[in-house]
Scaffold this active site. Sequence first.
Site, PDB file in Angstrom:
ATOM      1  N   CYS A  85       1.989  -2.502  -2.322  1.00  0.00           N
ATOM      2  CA  CYS A  85       2.642  -3.531  -3.136  1.00  0.00           C
ATOM      3  C   CYS A  85       2.033  -3.605  -4.549  1.00  0.00           C
ATOM      4  O   CYS A  85       2.280  -2.702  -5.336  1.00  0.00           O
ATOM      5  CB  CYS A  85       2.622  -4.866  -2.399  1.00  0.00           C
ATOM      6  SG  CYS A  85       3.933  -5.940  -2.973  1.00  0.00           S
ATOM      7  N   HIS A 198       3.764  -4.422   2.858  1.00  0.00           N
ATOM      8  CA  HIS A 198       2.397  -4.791   3.274  1.00  0.00           C
ATOM      9  C   HIS A 198       2.116  -4.388   4.720  1.00  0.00           C
ATOM     10  O   HIS A 198       2.179  -5.245   5.619  1.00  0.00           O
ATOM     11  CB  HIS A 198       2.232  -6.318   3.190  1.00  0.00           C
ATOM     12  CG  HIS A 198       2.077  -6.854   1.818  1.00  0.00           C
ATOM     13  ND1 HIS A 198       0.858  -7.148   1.252  1.00  0.00           N
ATOM     14  CD2 HIS A 198       2.992  -7.162   0.883  1.00  0.00           C
ATOM     15  CE1 HIS A 198       1.025  -7.615   0.032  1.00  0.00           C
ATOM     16  NE2 HIS A 198       2.317  -7.639  -0.225  1.00  0.00           N
ATOM     17  N   GLU A 200      -0.596  -4.056   6.162  1.00  0.00           N
ATOM     18  CA  GLU A 200      -1.780  -4.759   6.693  1.00  0.00           C
ATOM     19  C   GLU A 200      -1.404  -6.119   7.271  1.00  0.00           C
ATOM     20  O   GLU A 200      -2.210  -6.735   7.982  1.00  0.00           O
ATOM     21  CB  GLU A 200      -2.851  -4.893   5.594  1.00  0.00           C
ATOM     22  CG  GLU A 200      -2.626  -5.969   4.544  1.00  0.00           C
ATOM     23  CD  GLU A 200      -1.528  -5.649   3.534  1.00  0.00           C
ATOM     24  OE1 GLU A 200      -0.858  -4.603   3.663  1.00  0.00           O
ATOM     25  OE2 GLU A 200      -1.314  -6.468   2.623  1.00  0.00           O
TER      26      GLU A 200
HETATM   27  N1  LIG Z   1       2.887  -8.794  -2.704  1.00  0.00           N
HETATM   28  C1  LIG Z   1       2.528  -8.242  -3.815  1.00  0.00           C
HETATM   29  O1  LIG Z   1       1.569  -7.476  -3.922  1.00  0.00           O
HETATM   30  C2  LIG Z   1       3.334  -8.667  -4.986  1.00  0.00           C
HETATM   31  C3  LIG Z   1       3.145  -7.801  -6.217  1.00  0.00           C
HETATM   32  C4  LIG Z   1       3.356  -8.643  -7.457  1.00  0.00           C
HETATM   33  N2  LIG Z   1       4.723  -9.078  -7.554  1.00  0.00           N
HETATM   34  C5  LIG Z   1       2.955  -7.850  -8.701  1.00  0.00           C
HETATM   35  O2  LIG Z   1       3.750  -7.628  -9.545  1.00  0.00           O
HETATM   36  O3  LIG Z   1       1.853  -7.477  -8.824  1.00  0.00           O
END
Ligand SMILES: NC(=O)CC[C@H](N)C(=O)O
Length: 226
Positions: A85, A198, A200
């Site tokens: 992410c 995610h 994890e």
């Molecule tokens: N769950 C997340 O890691 C979100 C990422 C977040 N929206 C970003 O731009 O960094």
Amino acid sequence: MSPSITIGILALQGAFAEHQIRLQNLRLKRKIETVLVKTPEDLQRCHALIIPGGESTTIALLARLSGLLEPLKEFIRVKPVWGTCAGAILLAQSVTGAKKDGQELLGGVSIDIARNGWGSQVESFEAPLDVTGLQDPSVPFTGIFIRAPVVLALEPDAPIQVIARLAPHLLPEPAEDENDPRTVVALRQGLHLLTTFHPELTQDDRFHDYFARKCVFPTVPGVVVG
Ligand SMILES: NC(=O)CC[C@H](N)C(=O)O
């Protein structure tokens, strides 16, 4: 017995503790130790690194303040790194729509990505994913997407292996072509693994097992591959 392998988790902000729990759950033929990385000295001890989800701008800022930005870029050039992410955003070579000078990247994976690409009305969702190369491939992996980034383009000649896609109709603007890059949610490029969701946060260790066995073990000599 071969010496243990140390996998670091960048622990400046975000979901680093959950990654550590998943790694500690793994039962592999090779012993894994985990390190929460907050300093360049912590990073030096690692054979591989996970960059967790969180807020990519905050993680980048804290990395700069901790003197980790350049050591991280150097680490990514030679060692296995998995970005989830926000971590996936940091591993991308470019971010579309970022404010000028607003997003510092580490690079390493030849994609263009958009932050929060699902729009504010779709803050988070779950989707079952078929992932190439996971153990028990017939069992879908539940992808948890939280303000997730969207892959906009893969560099055509880069050695990228797409390992999971979302169904095209699940995209915010549905895709007609099932090869649309926006359907890509997990990929590998060389030593690196990138997931826009995610793993994890799912009670399922198969992605961590994949990273350890396929990306990390082959880079550390003396490994018995399980
Ligand atoms: N769950 C997340 O890691 C979100 C990422 C977040 N929206 C970003 O731009 O960094």
